[in-house]
Design a protein around this motif. Structure first.
Motif, PDB file in Angstrom:
ATOM      1  N   VAL A 299      40.022  27.911  35.663  1.00  0.00           N
ATOM      2  CA  VAL A 299      40.985  27.152  36.457  1.00  0.00           C
ATOM      3  C   VAL A 299      41.803  28.123  37.297  1.00  0.00           C
ATOM      4  O   VAL A 299      42.393  29.075  36.748  1.00  0.00           O
ATOM      5  N   TYR A 300      41.862  27.888  38.586  1.00  0.00           N
ATOM      6  CA  TYR A 300      42.485  28.804  39.533  1.00  0.00           C
ATOM      7  C   TYR A 300      43.526  28.053  40.374  1.00  0.00           C
ATOM      8  O   TYR A 300      43.580  26.822  40.381  1.00  0.00           O
ATOM      9  N   ALA A 301      44.342  28.807  41.102  1.00  0.00           N
ATOM     10  CA  ALA A 301      45.324  28.195  42.013  1.00  0.00           C
ATOM     11  C   ALA A 301      45.446  29.049  43.260  1.00  0.00           C
ATOM     12  O   ALA A 301      45.249  30.276  43.214  1.00  0.00           O
ATOM     13  N   ALA A 302      45.771  28.402  44.373  1.00  0.00           N
ATOM     14  CA  ALA A 302      45.932  29.108  45.646  1.00  0.00           C
ATOM     15  C   ALA A 302      46.867  28.328  46.551  1.00  0.00           C
ATOM     16  O   ALA A 302      47.007  27.114  46.430  1.00  0.00           O
ATOM     17  N   GLY A 303      47.508  29.041  47.460  1.00  0.00           N
ATOM     18  CA  GLY A 303      48.358  28.391  48.460  1.00  0.00           C
ATOM     19  C   GLY A 303      49.788  28.202  48.003  1.00  0.00           C
ATOM     20  O   GLY A 303      50.286  28.913  47.117  1.00  0.00           O
ATOM     21  N   ASP A 304      50.431  27.206  48.593  1.00  0.00           N
ATOM     22  CA  ASP A 304      51.871  27.004  48.391  1.00  0.00           C
ATOM     23  C   ASP A 304      52.252  26.625  46.972  1.00  0.00           C
ATOM     24  O   ASP A 304      53.438  26.640  46.631  1.00  0.00           O
ATOM     25  N   CYS A 305      51.284  26.238  46.148  1.00  0.00           N
ATOM     26  CA  CYS A 305      51.598  25.872  44.763  1.00  0.00           C
ATOM     27  C   CYS A 305      51.312  26.996  43.789  1.00  0.00           C
ATOM     28  O   CYS A 305      51.581  26.865  42.587  1.00  0.00           O
ATOM     29  N   ALA A 306      50.770  28.113  44.264  1.00  0.00           N
ATOM     30  CA  ALA A 306      50.395  29.220  43.382  1.00  0.00           C
ATOM     31  C   ALA A 306      51.513  30.250  43.293  1.00  0.00           C
ATOM     32  O   ALA A 306      52.144  30.589  44.297  1.00  0.00           O
TER      33      ALA A 306
END
Length: 462
Positions: A299-306
Motif C-alpha cells: 500500500v503506497y501514497a502519493a501527492g497532496d495526501c502523502a
C-alpha cells in the motif's frame, strides 16, 4: 492477474496509472475518481476563471479514449472505506474491489472554517470545476467579492478574480499575506503591493459571520408586472439572471462588508477520512517511507495526501505542489510493480522540499526550504521597499537551508538549487552573509565543483 488500484484521479493518480502500464503491460489497473469530469488539474482553474482557457483546457489528458487505449479502467465513485487486512476497497455505491497493490492519491480538500453562515448561498470554495462554474456566474465585472484567506492558494485565486474586474476584498487572520510562506517583511510588501492595485486587504482579521441580506420588498410596479406576467425585469437590465442574495460579512475589526460572492480559501487538508480504521497509519497525511510505501506492505501514497521526508529539514511533511506529486507518483508506481512481482523496491524518493513561487498581481515572490530558519543558524536580509525587492537567506553552518524573496526573479532557480541540493558553500556562506546578491556566483563556485552533493547524478536536477 495482478490488480493495481489507484484512489484519486488527479495528477498523482493519472501519472501513477500510466507509469504502471509502461512497466506492467498486462496487469489490471483501476483508477477511481469521485468527480464527473475527466481528470483535470486544479492548478489550471485560475486560468479558466481568467478566461485564458476553456474548461477542457484543464483536462490532464486531451484524448477522450486515452485511458481506454491504455486499458486503464476508470471508475467514477467515492471511496467509502479501505481494509488493508483483506486488501479491499469499498465504494459508496456498495461495490467492493480487491487489490494486490494500492495507491492512495486522493489529494486534499478545502477546510471549512467554523463561521456562522459559511454554507450560505453565494459562498463557495475554489477547488473543483463545479466551484469554478459557480464563481464565474457571480464574479462579473463590478461584483463585490470577499475572499477569506490570503495564503498561497488564496493569492492565486485573487489573481484570477482581479482579472475578472471584480471589486475585491481579502480577509486574512495572519498579520501579513501568505504567512505560512513569507516572513513579516516579505508578507507585508506583498500586502502593500496588492493594496496599491486596488484590492482591499484586512490582515489580523477574522470573518465572524456571513448573513444573507433580506430581499427588499418589491415595489408596486414590480408587483403589477409580476401579476400580469411581464416578469421581474421592469426597471432592471438583469431580467432572467439568477442572483444570490447580498451577503453581509461581519469582521472581527467591527467592519461589515457587503458582498455578492464570498470565496472561502482558508486552506486545505489531506482527503483521507475514509482511511479511518483501515490499518494504514496516518498523521497529517498518509505516512510513507522513502519508497512511498505505508506501514502496510503493498500500500503506497502519493501527492497532496502523502506525508514524506523533507531532507532539508529532516521532517515529515505534506508538500502539496504538483511537481512533488508527479515525482512521488512515479516512484510509487515503480515500487508497486516491483512489489507485485515479489521484488525489492526499485526506486527511492529523493525527498520533497518546500517549494513555492507565486505571482501576486505581477509581483513575483518565492519561498524555499526552512525559510524561517533553524535553531543556531545564521540569517541575512536585504530589503529595498522602494524598488519592491527583498531577499532573506537562512543558513545552517555553510549550507543554505531556506530563503524568501520578493521581486528578485533572477535568483529563483539558483535559490532552489542551493536549498534543494544542500550544497556546502564553504567560504561563500560568509560572503553571502555580507552580500546576499552574490547567489549566482556562490552557486557556480560551489555546486559545479561538488560531484558528491545530494542529487548530483540526477539529471532532473541539472
Amino acid at each position: 492477474m495482478t490488480h493495481h488500484v489507484i484512489l484519486g484521479a488527479g495528477p498523482a493518480g493519472v501519472i501513477a496509472a500510466e507509469s504502471i502500464r509502461k512497466l506492467a503491460p498486462l496487469d489490471a489497473i483501476t483508477l477511481i475518481g469521485d468527480e464527473p469530469e475527466p481528470s483535470y488539474s486544479r492548478m489550471a482553474i485560475p486560468y479558466l476563471l481568467m478566461g485564458n482557457i476553456i474548461e477542457s483546457g484543464t483536462y490532464l489528458r486531451k484524448t477522450p479514449s486515452h485511458f481506454a487505449d491504455l486499458k486503464i479502467k476508470v471508475v467514477q465513485n467515492r471511496v467509502q472505506s479501505v481494509q488493508a487486512a483483506t486488501k479491499t476497497v469499498v465504494l459508496k455505491n456498495g461495490e467492493m474491489l480487491h487489490f494486490d497493490t494500492l495507491l492512495v492519491a486522493t489529494g486534499s480538500h478545502p477546510v471549512s472554517p467554523p463561521i456562522p453562515g459559511i454554507k450560505s448561498a453565494g459562498v463557495h470554495t475554489c477547488w473543483t470545476l463545479a466551484d469554478a462554474r459557480a464563481i464565474m456566474q457571480l464574479a462579473k465585472p463590478g461584483a463585490r467579492v470577499l475572499q477569506l484567506g490570503a495564503g498561497f492558494i488564496g493569492c492565486i485565486i485573487m489573481e484570477a478574480l482581479a482579472a475578472r474586474g471584480v471589486k475585491l476584498s481579502v480577509v486574512e487572520m495572519g498579520d501579513r499575506m501568505v504567512p505560512r510562506m513569507m516572513g513579516p517583511t516579505a508578507g507585508g510588501m506583498i500586502r502593500d503591493w496588492v493594496d496599491a492595485k486596488g484590492v482591499q486587504v484586512f490582515t489580523s482579521t477574522r470573518v465572524e459571520s456571513i448573513e444573507p441580506q433580506a430581499a427588499p420588498e418589491p415595489s408596486l410596479l414590480e408587483k403589477i408586472a409580476s401579476t400580469v406576467g411581464i416578469g421581474s425585469g421592469v426597471g432592471s437590465s438583469d431580467a432572467g439572471e439568477h442572483h444570490s442574495p447580498v451577503l453581509n460579512v461581519k469582521l472581527s475589526n467591527g467592519t461589515t462588508v457587503q458582498a455578492d460572492l464570498v470565496i472561502s480559501a482558508a486552506g486545505v487538508r489531506p482527503a483521507i477520512g475514509y482511511l479511518e480504521n483501515s490499518g494504514i497509519t496516518c498523521l497529517l497525511g498518509v505516512l510513507t517511507d522513502e519508497h512511498l510505501q505505508t506501514n502496510v506492505p503493498g500500500v503506497y501514497a502519493a501527492g497532496d495526501c502523502a506525508e514524506a521526508l523533507d531532507k532539508v529539514s529532516g521532517k515529515m511533511i505534506v508538500s502539496a505542489i504538483q511537481p512533488n506529486a508527479a515525482e512521488q507518483a512515479r516512484v510509487a508506481a515503480a515500487n508497486m510493480v516491483a512489489y507485485s512481482k515479489g521484488q525489492p523496491p526499485t526506486t527511492e524518493l529523493k525527498g520533497v522540499t518546500q517549494i513555492n513561487v507565486l505571482d501576486t498581481l505581477g509581483l513575483i515572490s518565492s519561498s524555499f526550504g526552512d525559510w524561517q530558519g533553524v535553531p543556531g543558524g545564521a540569517h541575512v536580509e536585504l530589503t529595498d521597499k522602494a524598488a519592491g525587492r527583498h531577499l532573506s537567506l537562512q543558513f545552517k553552518d555553510d549550507v543554505l537551508v531556506g530563503c524568501n524573496s520578493v521581486g528578485w526573479t533572477e535568483h529563483v532557480g539558483v535559490m532552489r538549487g542551493l536549498v534543494e541540493g544542500q550544497i556546502k558553500l564553504g567560504g561563500w556562506a560568509d560572503t553571502l552573509k555580507q552580500d546576499p546578491t552574490l547567489l549566482m556566483e556562490a552557486y557556480l563556485a560551489s555546486a559545479q565543483g561538488q560531484g558528491h552533493w545530494s542529487g548530483a547524478q540526477d539529471e532532473r536536477r541539472r
